[in-house]
Design a protein around this motif. Structure first.
Motif, short mmCIF file in Angstrom:
data_model
loop_
_atom_site.label_atom_id
_atom_site.label_comp_id
_atom_site.label_asym_id
_atom_site.label_seq_id
_atom_site.Cartn_x
_atom_site.Cartn_y
_atom_site.Cartn_z
N VAL A 1 52.98 61.53 -89.24
CA VAL A 1 51.80 61.97 -88.50
C VAL A 1 52.14 63.27 -87.78
N THR B 1 38.26 50.64 -91.77
CA THR B 1 38.46 52.06 -92.01
C THR B 1 37.15 52.77 -92.31
N GLN C 1 48.31 54.52 -93.96
CA GLN C 1 48.76 55.86 -93.56
C GLN C 1 49.22 56.67 -94.76
N GLN C 2 49.96 56.04 -95.67
CA GLN C 2 50.40 56.73 -96.88
C GLN C 2 49.21 57.17 -97.73
N ASN D 1 47.52 60.15 -96.17
CA ASN D 1 48.34 61.34 -96.34
C ASN D 1 48.26 61.95 -97.73
N GLN E 1 40.17 57.80 -90.80
CA GLN E 1 40.96 57.04 -89.82
C GLN E 1 40.82 55.55 -90.19
N ALA F 1 46.28 54.10 -88.42
CA ALA F 1 46.53 55.19 -89.35
C ALA F 1 45.57 56.35 -89.09
N GLU G 1 44.37 60.65 -89.39
CA GLU G 1 44.23 61.73 -90.36
C GLU G 1 45.21 62.87 -90.08
N ARG H 1 45.69 60.98 -83.71
CA ARG H 1 46.81 60.03 -83.69
C ARG H 1 46.26 58.68 -83.26
#
Length: 596
Positions: A10, A483, A512-513, A516, A570, A583, A585, A592
């Motif tokens: 992040v 989400t 999160q992965q 990303n 997010q 998680a 962006e 965060r």
């Protein structure tokens, strides 16, 4: 390559907000420490991004902290979502706030799912040709006619009444303090102020008070405050939402709209009603229950595309798989074709039936049978009605989960940057959501006819791309994901990809992965497939390689590269051991998550 994901930390490149007195600097802090920017002045983040008692994630780190502060005080996910939203509507007022609306999905502690529709509505004096017959080409975007009736505060009122634990006033305290004492301009807000050089920010006296107090537009890291809005929030905290919908704030709002040529009345505000709707759901891979909102949101489009993808063998996430990317794009295109038939179900009688038919397993198999592994089809196959595919804008996404399993995932907006470009004397920005309706008598740039189901009617809600999603374990009923995304028309494809990657990888990728990873987008009009390029300003972000673009081109897609950040997602993931992951962006440098 879309599914070959590289782990990326992040990133917090921009200090987005903090409290200080006086306004010109951070000396003499006067507020609770967690109302600071989590990455400002070399401080460690106030909360971790994982925990087992709850989590909140927003596009502004300090607002995630505000949400978790409320959880820590004994608040529910509803309390946290409201407090975090009021914070985001202050620190990122250019695209969300009480002058707008949106959609949310609620999961109660016992697993009941409900959709709350706080989308803006057309004024009573509106009509379907008000823009197609208007000589002003920007009337639906700038000025009083562009403003639809805001719904956000009615949503917060009902959420708090049914599911809140803390007092109504407690939820407003952080946003009041931020606006009164000041906050630092973060990266997102700085871009909104300075990139396009909106002249009204420094020309209009009310705007200038906040964003150009010395006659020059403020930049990233500088301090601003909105005293008018702090007073407004205090009034609403004390008197409730009726202050906004049927009180002095209502009269001031209507006067501001009518002064700019609008047709809103106080009665329009009085008549606004929050809609609770029954969301739709599908099963995925025989393991997951995926729930999303119905029209006028676009959750059904996400479900339909996901169900189409579920008819294919599981994607291979261990190697580059351009065939999976191709199938993903084809599923997107069918979904956007279906979306052209949607509208407000309170005004369009067959929408509920159509949405159900698009989620029939047999229909998913029918679509997948049309998806060729080496070719694409003419646009008309995906969109047989030849209707326009609508583009909308702006938005902010927020997710909150508490220790009981209650989850709220919501998307809110004033539509395009700075909405209608009207700030009321009470310090908040009004939406330009009337632009999200279709207008008759015109074809769009690509020659497609307007979507009749989305024509303007008094009291009607326009179609939206917003698509909050909740995923549960099919066997146990346990929460797995809450989400969603911002990004206008790209919301649908961002949410689809994040849910698809996490579920189809079967534990290989976390949320999160997935956030990303680079994103792909195709909405039929324009007939292009866009791929995010590698962006040096986002450390570790890989982007798509040329092999993926070439493979898609060989199959008939018209591919282009775009900068990352046109969609911003997010979400909160819950793992089997009960741990929450907030998680955020990485394309938003102030974003965060926070967990307890």
């Amino acid at each position: 390559m879309i599914f070959h994901v590289h782990l990326v930390p992040v990133i917090l490149l921009a200090a987005s907000s903090a409290i200080a007195a006086p306004i010109h600097g951070p000396q003499g802090d006067v507020c609770h420490k967690s109302y600071r920017n989590a990455g400002s002045q070399g401080r460690a983040p106030e909360y971790p991004v994982t925990g087992n008692k709850g989590a909140v994630v927003t596009e502004v780190d300090v607002c995630s902290n505000v949400g978790v502060d409320l959880l820590k005080k004994g608040g529910s996910a509803a309390d946290a979502a409201i407090g975090a939203s009021l914070c985001v509507g202050s620190l990122a007022a250019f695209h969300s706030g009480i002058g707008g609306g949106g959609f949310g999905l609620l999961r109660t502690a016992d697993g009941t799912k409900r959709m709350f529709d706080f989308r803006e509505t057309a004024p009573a004096a509106s009509n379907e040709t008000m823009f197609s017959n208007n000589t002003n080409p920007t009337a639906s975007i700038v000025g009083g006619l562009a403003v639809a009736i805001p719904g956000e505060l009615r949503a917060w009122e009902d959420l708090h009444r049914q599911y809140g634990k803390l007092s109504w006033k407690e939820l407003f305290k952080p946003a009041i303090e931020l606006n009164r004492n000041g906050f630092k301009i973060g990266n997102q807000l700085s871009v909104a102020i300075n990139v396009k050089k909106y002249p009204f920010l420094c020309a209009d006296p009310i705007w200038r008070e906040v964003y150009c107090p010395n006659g020059t537009a403020k930049g990233e890291g500088e301090w601003i405050r909105n005293k008018r809005y702090a007073i407004t929030l205090e009034k609403i905290a004390k008197g409730g939402p009726d202050m906004f919908y049927n009180g002095e704030l209502a009269r001031t709002t209507v006067a501001a709209v009518q002064a700019r040529g609008g047709i809103m009345t106080v009665q329009d505000l009085i008549d606004y009603v929050l809609q609770w709707r029954k969301p739709n759901n599908i099963t995925y891979a025989g393991k997951h229950r995926v729930t999303a909102g119905v029209a006028p949101s676009s959750g059904n489009v996400v479900l339909s595309a996901l169900q189409t993808l579920d008819t294919f063998p599981a994607a291979d996430f261990s190697q580059k798989t351009n065939l999976t990317a191709h199938r993903l794009v084809e599923a997107m295109k069918f979904g956007y074709g279906e979306r052209t038939t949607f509208g407000d179900p309170d005004f369009v009688g067959n929408v509920t039936k159509l949405q159900a038919s698009y989620l029939l397993p047999a229909y998913a198999k029918e679509k997948s049978a049309k998806i060729l592994d080496n070719a694409t089809h003419p646009v008309e196959l995906y969109n047989p009605s030849n209707s326009e595919v609508l583009s909308d804008s702006g938005t902010s996404h927020i997710s909150a989960v508490d220790s009981t399993g209650m989850a709220i995932t919501l998307t809110t907006s004033v539509n395009t940057f700075w909405g209608s470009q009207i700030m009321t004397p009470d310090g908040f920005i009004l939406d330009n959501t009337m632009d999200d309706f279709s207008s008759p008598l015109t074809k769009n740039y690509y020659g497609y006819v307007p979507t009749k189901a989305n024509f303007i009617r008094p009291g009607k809600r326009p179609l939206s791309s917003m698509s909050p999603v909740i995923v549960e374990n099919l066997k146990t009923g346990a929460l797995e994901l809450a989400t969603g995304s911002a990004g206008g028309s790209r919301i649908i494809t961002a949410v689809l990809q994040n849910v698809y990657r996490v579920l189809a990888s079967d534990g290989q990728l976390d949320l999160q992965q997935s956030i990303n990873a680079p994103r792909i987008h195709d909405q039929l009009q324009p007939n292009v497939t866009s791929l995010e390029w590698a962006e040096p300003s986002i450390p570790g972000f890989q982007g798509f390689d040329n092999a993926t673009a070439l493979s898609l081109k060989e199959k008939g897609h018209i591919t282009i590269y775009v900068a990352p950040g046109q969609s911003t997602a997010q979400g909160v993931q819950r793992f089997r051991n009960g741990t929450f992951l907030a998680a955020a962006e990485i394309r938003q440098f102030s974003a965060r998550g926070a967990a307890l």
